[in-house]
Write an enzyme that holds these catalytic residues in place. Structure first.
Site, PDB file in Angstrom:
ATOM      1  N   GLY A  46       0.790  -1.107  -0.085  1.00 50.77           N
ATOM      2  CA  GLY A  46      -0.045  -0.216   0.099  1.00 50.77           C
ATOM      3  C   GLY A  46       0.726   1.262   0.171  1.00 50.77           C
ATOM      4  CD  GLN A  51       3.612   5.951   2.597  1.00 48.04           C
ATOM      5  OE1 GLN A  51       2.635   5.114   2.234  1.00 48.04           O
ATOM      6  NE2 GLN A  51       4.628   4.731   2.811  1.00 48.04           N
ATOM      7  CB  CYS A  89       6.089   1.736   6.999  1.00 47.82           C
ATOM      8  SG  CYS A  89       5.550   3.418   6.225  1.00 47.82           S
ATOM      9  CG  LEU A  90       6.633   1.013   0.552  1.00 45.10           C
ATOM     10  CD1 LEU A  90       5.817   1.493  -0.425  1.00 45.10           C
ATOM     11  CD2 LEU A  90       7.800   0.111   0.298  1.00 45.10           C
ATOM     12  CG  HIS A 131       0.473   0.778   7.177  1.00 46.29           C
ATOM     13  ND1 HIS A 131       1.448   0.411   7.902  1.00 46.29           N
ATOM     14  CD2 HIS A 131       0.855   1.706   6.236  1.00 46.29           C
ATOM     15  CE1 HIS A 131       2.672   0.817   7.414  1.00 46.29           C
ATOM     16  NE2 HIS A 131       2.257   1.729   6.629  1.00 46.29           N
ATOM     17  CD  GLU A 132      -0.823   2.329   3.010  1.00 46.58           C
ATOM     18  OE1 GLU A 132      -0.294   3.624   2.918  1.00 46.58           O
ATOM     19  OE2 GLU A 132       0.102   1.292   2.955  1.00 46.58           O
ATOM     20  CG  HIS A 135       1.057   6.172   5.766  1.00 43.45           C
ATOM     21  ND1 HIS A 135       2.153   7.165   6.407  1.00 43.45           N
ATOM     22  CD2 HIS A 135       1.169   5.071   5.300  1.00 43.45           C
ATOM     23  CE1 HIS A 135       3.022   5.941   6.263  1.00 43.45           C
ATOM     24  NE2 HIS A 135       2.545   4.755   5.789  1.00 43.45           N
TER      25      HIS A 135
HETATM   26 ZN    ZN Z   1       3.310   3.109   5.377  1.00 43.87          ZN
END
Ligand code: ZN
Length: 181
Positions: A46, A51, A89-90, A131-132, A135
């Site tokens: 995701g 981000q 997480c990216l 999670h998203e 963000h």
């Molecule tokens: Zn993340």
């Protein structure tokens, strides 16, 4: 479509609550395309607009072979069950920590064309959606860890090669900073 640098932990944009999307225009469709392509390149489940440095309530996911996106999401747990499982997480590349999430969620929102859509998911999809959505509220998954686990996680992250950098480009090798003479 283009692959866009992903902002890393420490970048203030990750801590700002994102604004609702008002215009369902070509710019929004480009954002969804950029999120999708960057998520694929980075191998993530995701990716949320902050981000990529964009403060709008939009995210994409890629779970169990299904790609999707949601604009202005409204997410609710279904039932009381939770699940603790490794999460990453990216924006915190190279780390995974056990994190507790609702096992089932339902989410409603809009697609990039302004049509109402919903998604219902369990396990990894539910985890990705939670999670998203975090963000979009300026919350990172390490914030969800209990105090001891969080302190250990942050201490480990502080040692990461990328710590202190603002962003990284997932398909390129890390930039080596020349030391000043
Ligand atoms: Zn993340």
């Amino acid at each position: 479509m283009s692959v866009t640098p992903i902002r890393l932990l420490g970048d203030p944009v990750l801590r700002n609550p994102a604004a609702p999307v008002v215009d369902f225009d070509a710019e929004l469709r480009q954002l969804v395309a950029d999120l999708t392509e960057t998520m694929f390149e980075a191998g993530g489940a995701g990716l949320a607009a902050p981000q990529l440095g964009v403060g709008l309530r939009v995210f994409t996911w890629f779970v169990d072979g299904e790609v999707g996106h949601l604009v202005n999401p409204d997410v609710s747990p279904v039932g009381e069950e939770t699940e603790e499982a490794p999460e990453g997480c990216l924006s915190i590349p190279g780390f995974r920590f056990d994190c507790r999430r609702h096992l089932h969620v339902v989410a409603s929102g809009w697609n990039m064309h302004g049509e109402p859509v919903g998604v219902e998911g369990s396990h990894l999809l539910a985890r990705a959606v939670q999670h998203e959505t975090d963000h979009l509220d300026g919350v990172l998954f390490v914030d969800r860890l209990d105090a001891d686990a969080r302190a250990a996680a942050l201490a480990a992250i502080e040692q990461a090669e990328w710590a202190g950098m603002a962003e990284y480009l997932p398909v390129l090798p890390p930039v080596v900073k020349a030391s000043p003479h």
